[in-house]
Design a protein around this motif. Structure first.
Motif, PDB file in Angstrom:
ATOM      1  N   TRP A 122       0.796  -1.220   0.000  1.00 50.09           N
ATOM      2  CA  TRP A 122       0.000   0.000   0.000  1.00 50.09           C
ATOM      3  C   TRP A 122       0.832   1.275   0.000  1.00 50.09           C
ATOM      4  N   THR A 123       2.096   1.193   0.378  1.00 46.59           N
ATOM      5  CA  THR A 123       2.931   2.402   0.316  1.00 46.59           C
ATOM      6  C   THR A 123       3.441   2.676  -1.096  1.00 46.59           C
ATOM      7  N   GLY A 124       3.229   1.732  -2.013  1.00 46.39           N
ATOM      8  CA  GLY A 124       3.801   1.847  -3.356  1.00 46.39           C
ATOM      9  C   GLY A 124       3.230   2.968  -4.196  1.00 46.39           C
ATOM     10  N   GLY A 125       2.033   3.433  -3.864  1.00 43.76           N
ATOM     11  CA  GLY A 125       1.421   4.481  -4.664  1.00 43.76           C
ATOM     12  C   GLY A 125       1.678   5.884  -4.158  1.00 43.76           C
ATOM     13  N   GLY A 126       2.402   6.011  -3.048  1.00 39.05           N
ATOM     14  CA  GLY A 126       2.705   7.324  -2.507  1.00 39.05           C
ATOM     15  C   GLY A 126       1.585   7.965  -1.714  1.00 39.05           C
ATOM     16  N   GLU A 127       0.488   7.213  -1.496  1.00 35.66           N
ATOM     17  CA  GLU A 127      -0.652   7.778  -0.770  1.00 35.66           C
ATOM     18  C   GLU A 127      -0.554   7.538   0.734  1.00 35.66           C
ATOM     19  N   TRP A 128       0.190   6.478   1.119  1.00 33.65           N
ATOM     20  CA  TRP A 128       0.235   6.073   2.520  1.00 33.65           C
ATOM     21  C   TRP A 128       1.668   5.839   2.985  1.00 33.65           C
ATOM     22  N   ARG A 129       1.905   6.146   4.251  1.00 24.74           N
ATOM     23  CA  ARG A 129       3.065   5.677   4.980  1.00 24.74           C
ATOM     24  C   ARG A 129       2.557   4.877   6.175  1.00 24.74           C
ATOM     25  N   LEU A 130       3.307   3.873   6.577  1.00 22.74           N
ATOM     26  CA  LEU A 130       2.859   2.971   7.637  1.00 22.74           C
ATOM     27  C   LEU A 130       3.973   2.771   8.653  1.00 22.74           C
ATOM     28  N   GLN A 131       3.585   2.766   9.936  1.00 20.03           N
ATOM     29  CA  GLN A 131       4.556   2.564  11.003  1.00 20.03           C
ATOM     30  C   GLN A 131       3.936   1.752  12.126  1.00 20.03           C
ATOM     31  N   GLN A 132       4.671   0.732  12.581  1.00 17.67           N
ATOM     32  CA  GLN A 132       4.253  -0.011  13.764  1.00 17.67           C
ATOM     33  C   GLN A 132       4.656   0.764  15.012  1.00 17.67           C
ATOM     34  N   VAL A 133       3.715   0.914  15.942  1.00 21.14           N
ATOM     35  CA  VAL A 133       3.990   1.591  17.201  1.00 21.14           C
ATOM     36  C   VAL A 133       3.750   0.629  18.363  1.00 21.14           C
ATOM     37  N   GLY A 134       4.142   1.051  19.552  1.00 17.79           N
ATOM     38  CA  GLY A 134       4.006   0.216  20.729  1.00 17.79           C
ATOM     39  C   GLY A 134       2.616   0.256  21.320  1.00 17.79           C
ATOM     40  N   PRO A 135       2.368  -0.548  22.362  1.00 20.04           N
ATOM     41  CA  PRO A 135       1.015  -0.699  22.911  1.00 20.04           C
ATOM     42  C   PRO A 135       0.453   0.563  23.559  1.00 20.04           C
TER      43      PRO A 135
END
Length: 261
Positions: A122-135
């Motif tokens: 989903w990050t391939g189109g430049g519309e989204w960035r994604l990050q895992q965060v802690g609890p």
């Protein structure tokens, strides 16, 4: 603070179907109040009664789980890594239900980050960035690895114990499918896992179901590949060759197989 404490994961009680506004980050862990913490990202054995009649699945490693799980969750530590170069930043947590054996929490989190960070995703189109965060960090959604019964509680609607789902800010991965994919899928287990993570996350990003665009063509990632390919071949990516790939909007009236027991 010790290294062990910094890497602590939180165990939370399952509080039934979660409700959260899709447009706002969840301010606290979505599955309920923190009741304890685990020193390392490893599974905590459930009580003996909860381990009766485990379901064994053929997989690359032996993954076993009860159909009705513990209802408690281990949230893995977050990561500084941000996938994607542009677009809206979406933060997600990762939680595993306790009592699932054969799935290393740290390894599972790394696999999910790898899938969501793949440039074909989903990050391939430049519309989204994604990050895992802690609890304890604000998050836009939580990815759960759940037993079939807990899948039904988290997903709401008609229980089936078989599929995975997205419900509000829950992205729920059924461990039965993570362990065993689906019969006749026609691709390695790794590909199915890429599909299930990308498909359900796609729903959280606003994507609806799609149809096979033609026999022999790659299935759109938003096709319900778990229930049938309808002449297409497996494909887990929305940008498989760097360009957006999709099919006509819609879904098939496929029956849902009986859930794993």
């Amino acid at each position: 603070m010790s290294k062990t404490a910094r890497r602590a994961v939180a165990v939370l009680a399952l509080a039934g179907v979660l409700s959260a506004c899709e447009r706002q980050p969840v301010a606290a862990p979505a599955a309920g109040p923190v009741v304890t913490a685990i020193g390392e990202a490893t599974a905590v054995p459930p009580a003996p009664a909860e381990r009766e009649q485990p379901v064994k699945q053929p997989a690359e490693v032996a993954i076993t789980f009860p159909r009705t799980g513990s209802g408690q969750w281990m949230f893995t530590p977050g990561s500084d890594e941000v996938a994607g170069r542009s677009g809206r930043l979406m933060r997600y947590r990762i939680a595993l239900e306790t009592g699932i054996d054969g799935v290393d929490p740290a390894g599972f989190a790394a696999a999910v980050r790898g899938i969501l960070g793949d440039p074909r995703g989903w990050t391939g189109g430049g519309e989204w960035r994604l990050q895992q965060v802690g609890p304890e960090d604000p998050a836009d959604f939580t990815i759960y690895l759940a037993t079939p019964a807990s899948r039904d509680k988290l997903c709401g609607g008609t229980p089936d114990g078989y599929t995975s789902c997205r419900n509000g800010s829950n992205v729920v991965l059924n461990v039965a499918r993570w362990a065993n994919a689906v019969p006749g899928y026609g691709a390695p287990l790794e590909v199915y896992r890429q599909y299930m993570v990308t498909h359900e996350t796609g729903h959280r990003l606003g994507q609806g179901h799609e149809l096979c665009p033609g026999p022999g063509r790659p299935a759109p990632v938003m096709e319900q590949q778990t229930l049938g390919l309808h002449g297409c071949v497996p494909n887990p990516w929305p940008f498989p060759d760097g360009r957006a790939y999709a099919g006509p909007s819609g879904e098939y009236d496929d029956p849902i197989p009986a859930g794993d027991s």
